[in-house]
Structure formats: structure tokens, C-alpha cells
Enzyme design. Structure first.
Site, PDB file in Angstrom:
ATOM      1  N   ARG A  68       6.555  -5.821   0.823  1.00 15.00           N
ATOM      2  CA  ARG A  68       5.717  -5.269  -0.245  1.00 15.00           C
ATOM      3  C   ARG A  68       5.903  -3.758  -0.307  1.00 15.00           C
ATOM      4  O   ARG A  68       5.061  -2.983   0.157  1.00 15.00           O
ATOM      5  CB  ARG A  68       4.264  -5.671  -0.020  1.00 15.00           C
ATOM      6  CG  ARG A  68       4.044  -7.140  -0.335  1.00 15.00           C
ATOM      7  CD  ARG A  68       2.595  -7.544  -0.291  1.00 15.00           C
ATOM      8  NE  ARG A  68       2.365  -8.750  -1.085  1.00 15.00           N
ATOM      9  CZ  ARG A  68       1.191  -9.341  -1.209  1.00 15.00           C
ATOM     10  NH1 ARG A  68       0.132  -8.834  -0.613  1.00 15.00           N
ATOM     11  NH2 ARG A  68       1.071 -10.424  -1.938  1.00 15.00           N
TER      12      ARG A  68
ATOM     13  N   ASP B 297       8.005  -9.728  -6.297  1.00 15.42           N
ATOM     14  CA  ASP B 297       6.905 -10.248  -5.486  1.00 15.42           C
ATOM     15  C   ASP B 297       6.361 -11.558  -6.050  1.00 15.42           C
ATOM     16  O   ASP B 297       5.480 -11.577  -6.902  1.00 15.42           O
ATOM     17  CB  ASP B 297       5.803  -9.192  -5.410  1.00 15.42           C
ATOM     18  CG  ASP B 297       4.695  -9.547  -4.431  1.00 15.42           C
ATOM     19  OD1 ASP B 297       4.683 -10.696  -3.938  1.00 15.42           O
ATOM     20  OD2 ASP B 297       3.835  -8.689  -4.168  1.00 15.42           O
TER      21      ASP B 297
ATOM     22  N   GLN C  78       8.337  -4.567  -6.057  1.00 16.34           N
ATOM     23  CA  GLN C  78       7.157  -5.137  -6.715  1.00 16.34           C
ATOM     24  C   GLN C  78       7.526  -6.181  -7.756  1.00 16.34           C
ATOM     25  O   GLN C  78       6.836  -7.192  -7.905  1.00 16.34           O
ATOM     26  CB  GLN C  78       6.334  -4.022  -7.354  1.00 16.34           C
ATOM     27  CG  GLN C  78       5.560  -3.188  -6.353  1.00 16.34           C
ATOM     28  CD  GLN C  78       4.740  -2.095  -7.017  1.00 16.34           C
ATOM     29  OE1 GLN C  78       4.979  -1.742  -8.170  1.00 16.34           O
ATOM     30  NE2 GLN C  78       3.778  -1.549  -6.297  1.00 16.34           N
TER      31      GLN C  78
ATOM     32  N   SER D  87       2.486 -12.269  -5.507  1.00 18.03           N
ATOM     33  CA  SER D  87       1.576 -11.631  -6.461  1.00 18.03           C
ATOM     34  C   SER D  87       1.601 -12.331  -7.809  1.00 18.03           C
ATOM     35  O   SER D  87       0.549 -12.590  -8.410  1.00 18.03           O
ATOM     36  CB  SER D  87       1.931 -10.150  -6.623  1.00 18.03           C
ATOM     37  OG  SER D  87       1.620  -9.432  -5.450  1.00 18.03           O
TER      38      SER D  87
ATOM     39  N   TYR E 291      -1.911  -7.584   4.032  1.00 17.55           N
ATOM     40  CA  TYR E 291      -2.768  -8.739   4.273  1.00 17.55           C
ATOM     41  C   TYR E 291      -3.888  -8.378   5.241  1.00 17.55           C
ATOM     42  O   TYR E 291      -3.793  -7.423   6.012  1.00 17.55           O
ATOM     43  CB  TYR E 291      -1.947  -9.892   4.866  1.00 17.55           C
ATOM     44  CG  TYR E 291      -0.897 -10.428   3.934  1.00 17.55           C
ATOM     45  CD1 TYR E 291      -1.237 -11.315   2.918  1.00 17.55           C
ATOM     46  CD2 TYR E 291       0.440 -10.052   4.064  1.00 17.55           C
ATOM     47  CE1 TYR E 291      -0.272 -11.809   2.058  1.00 17.55           C
ATOM     48  CE2 TYR E 291       1.409 -10.540   3.207  1.00 17.55           C
ATOM     49  CZ  TYR E 291       1.048 -11.425   2.210  1.00 17.55           C
ATOM     50  OH  TYR E 291       2.005 -11.905   1.352  1.00 17.55           O
TER      51      TYR E 291
END
Length: 379
Positions: free
Chosen positions: A122, A130, A127, A133, A230
Site C-alpha cells: 500500500r 489495490d 494505489q 480497496s 491494517y
């Protein structure tokens, strides 16, 4: 160079690892794109749509995979699919390596270079790759709609000539991507929303969406986040304090949506059976972590059950229940991962093994399992 997108074989998997949009862009990179017939049916994408975008349609999985240099999938391939891939092929998919550690050895034995998309680090330049997400956003949205479907009352306050209806109270547990989207969706539907997370840094995000933040104040919360963003597992003392606060909060809620996951470990228990018993009859709990054991131990996978008067939703693979949008987003994630690996002049595949995106997501290469999480050194 050929890239293949086979039909998904996992039970209930309706997504596909490409879209007509990404097929065009893959072809523009110089790749020959082959899609298995019927692969897009679960996402309302026809063979003709892929053909019009420039893909060839293979009659079956063997024809699609047989001589493919690169394979895109949503979920990990089964052994039969692996056997159909040519040795030396590159496999890119959500491979769930922490819950299927032996699978990496199978890929290595077949000399595949396998990338697990959920392990892409991440960092800012990754991005757009990902997958967690993109899929969690949809899961958070759908979780609220599923809860609203099971809830026998309205979400917003309503004022009528016959009297007023109080708004629903919704409590979101776990403020990651799914949790934030659940907050936003519940607020749009008119509910009074509160949320909790062990990471103090999420308080501002929750309040920016118009929800109330509920958290045990502790020094632990200042360091409750991993490098990947996380939540860490907390101490037993913190868990006890959190359980007391949550028990008090849950008894006042109409809907609870739990999203808490710890990568590579069973989901933490956040809502005990005793807490469920304190909820009003007709309340709803949607356990998005049920596939990892569940945040509520009495929820059941792939069904809705009523216990102690409370409806417990336990759908797994929630993004697949919004397959068309989930496929579009996932396909873009894969395209964005692959594009930097293709030489724009020669069209050749060039993997930079010094790149942290590559080293962070590669499970095996040259016949060996190489990811630290899966080797003896990293285990």
C-alpha cells in the site's frame, strides 16, 4: 505475447478479470487477448462485447490457457487449471496465499511466476493496483443495502400525518475501506451512524463523514496500525475494555456491520453471543468477516439466520454480488499492475525484481517459492 482470461471456477464467483475497456488497452500494449467463452456472463458482459473490443473467444479453458504467456484470474486457479497453463507462464490473481500456503508450491512446481494482488504494498504509486480497496469499497456499500433489506423498518427519520418514525441506529465496527463506505452509505440513507476502530487515526475520517467515533482511550491505540494500514491485534487488557464499551454500545443499536480483519489470522471476535442477546428483536448484524471465522461467532457463512431475535447476515465474497462494477474495477487494477511490466517499444514482458511492488506480491519464480511470508525464513 498472449494473455488469457478464463472463466472463474470458484463456487459463487461471478466476476471476471477483464472488461471490454481493459481488453482494448491490453491489445494496445501489443498483447493478444483471449477470453474463454461465457467468462463474462456473471458480470453481464457478453462474448460479443469482448470480441468487439479486440479479444479472441476460446471455446473452453484449455484452449484459453494452453499457450498463454500471462493469465489473469479473479480467484486462485484450481489444480486442473494450473495443469493447463504452460510452464513459465505468469499468473496474476487474488491468490489468498496466507490461507492457501500449499498452493504456492503447486505454482512453483509448474514453474509459474505467480503474483498475489492482495499483497501489492500500500504505497502511493500502487494505489491504482489495490484490489483490496476497490473490492472492499463495494462490499461496504452492499453490506448496508443487505442490512437494510433484512431490517423491517425504515432507515431515515420520517414525519407523517400519522406520526414520526425514528431513524435507524447503525454501528460500524472496523474503519477500513469497507467500513468507511458503509458509514457513508448508511448516512446517505438517513441513519444515525457511529463507528469504532482500534486505530486512533481513523477518528477524523469517521467524524468527517458525520458519524460518531466510539473508542477505548489507551496508549495502545497510538501504535495500532501495521505498515500496510491494517489494525494490529491488541492486548488482552485492551480487548476486555473494548468488549465492555462495545457491549454497552451494541445494546442501543438497530444494525451492526462488522468489517474487522487481521491479515493471515482468524477474524477477531467483536460481538459475542451475550451481546447479541441484548439487542432489540428485529435488529440486524452483518458480519463481513464471516469468511475468516467471523467477528460474531454465531453468524453462519453464506446465509442469513435469526438467533435471539436478531438477523445475522453471513454472505461471503460480497463484491461478487455487485459483479459488473466489481469486475470493472478489478480489471483496471490488473491492467495497472501489468502495464509497467510491458516494454512499450518491444512489447516484451520485463519484470524488475528490484521493484518493491514486485517483491511484495510475487509468490514464486523460477520454480521456487520466494515470498517471505511463505518461506521458512519468513514464516
Amino acid at each position: 505475447m498472449k494473455i488469457a482470461i478464463p472463466k472463474e471456477t470458484a463456487n459463487g464467483e461471478t466476476r471476471i478479470a477483464c472488461s471490454p475497456e481493459t481488453v482494448k488497452k491490453l491489445a494496445a500494449l501489443g498483447l493478444d487477448v483471449v477470453v474463454e467463452a461465457g467468462a463474462g456472463a456473471g458480470s453481464s458482459l457478453s462474448d460479443d462485447a469482448f470480441k468487439d473490443a479486440g479479444a479472441a473467444i476460446a471455446p473452453d479453458c484449455g484452449a484459453a490457457l494452453g499457450d498463454a504467456d500471462i493469465v489473469f484470474k479473479v480467484q486462485r486457479p484450481n489444480d486442473a487449471e494450473v495443469s493447463l497453463m504452460k510452464k513459465g507462464a505468469v499468473l496474476i490473481a487474488m491468490l489468498a496465499p496466507m490461507s492457501n500456503k500449499d498452493a504456492a508450491s503447486t505454482y512453483a512446481a509448474h514453474n509459474l511466476t505467480a503474483f498475489a494482488m492482495e499483497l501489492v504494498p500500500r504505497i502511493s504509486r500502487a494505489q491504482s493496483m489495490d484490489v483490496l480497496s476497490s473490492q472492499s469499497n463495494l462490499a461496504g456499500y452492499k453490506a448496508v443495502l443487505d442490512a437494510a433489506h433484512e431490517y423491517r423498518r425504515a432507515f431515515p427519520m420520517m414525519m407523517t400525518a400519522a406520526g414520526s418514525i425514528a431513524p435507524a441506529r447503525v454501528f460500524i465496527m472496523g474503519v477500513g475501506v469497507a467500513g468507511l463506505q458503509a458509514i457513508a452509505t448508511a448516512r446517505r440513507l438517513g441513519a444515525i451512524v457511529s463507528a469504532t476502530d482500534v486505530r486512533a487515526a481513523t477518528k477524523e475520517q469517521v467524524e468527517s463523514l458525520g458519524a460518531k467515533f466510539v473508542m477505548v482511550e489507551s496508549d495502545e491505540t497510538e501504535d495500532a496500525e501495521t505498515a500496510g494500514g491494517y489494525a494490529k491485534e491488541m492486548s488482552d487488557d485492551y480487548k476486555r475494555a473494548q468488549a465492555e464499551l462495545i457491549a454497552e454500545t451494541i445494546s442501543k443499536q438497530d444494525i451492526v456491520i462488522t468489517t474487522a480483519l487481521i491479515p493471515g489470522r482468524p477474524a477477531p471476535v467483536l460481538v459475542t453471543e451475550d451481546m447479541v442477546k441484548t439487542m432489540r428483536a428485529g435488529s440486524v448484524i452483518n458480519d463481513l468477516a464471516v469468511e475468516a471465522g467471523g467477528n460474531c461467532p454465531i453468524s453462519e457463512a453464506d446465509t442469513v439466520v435469526v438467533k435471539h431475535g436478531v438477523s445475522l447476515i453471513g454472505y461471503t465474497n460480497v463484491p461478487a454480488r455487485l459483479a459488473e462494477d466489481a469486475s470493472q474495477l478489478y480489471a483496471r487494477n490488473l491492467l495497472n499492475f501489468l502495464t509497467p511490466l510491458i516494454n512499450s517499444e518491444t512489447g516484451a514482458l520485463e519484470i524488475n525484481w528490484e521493484d518493491e511492488i514486485i517483491t511484495g506480491s510475487a509468490l514464486c519464480h523460477d520454480g521456487k517459492v520466494i515470498h517471505p511470508l511463505l518461506t521458512e525464513k519468513g514464516a
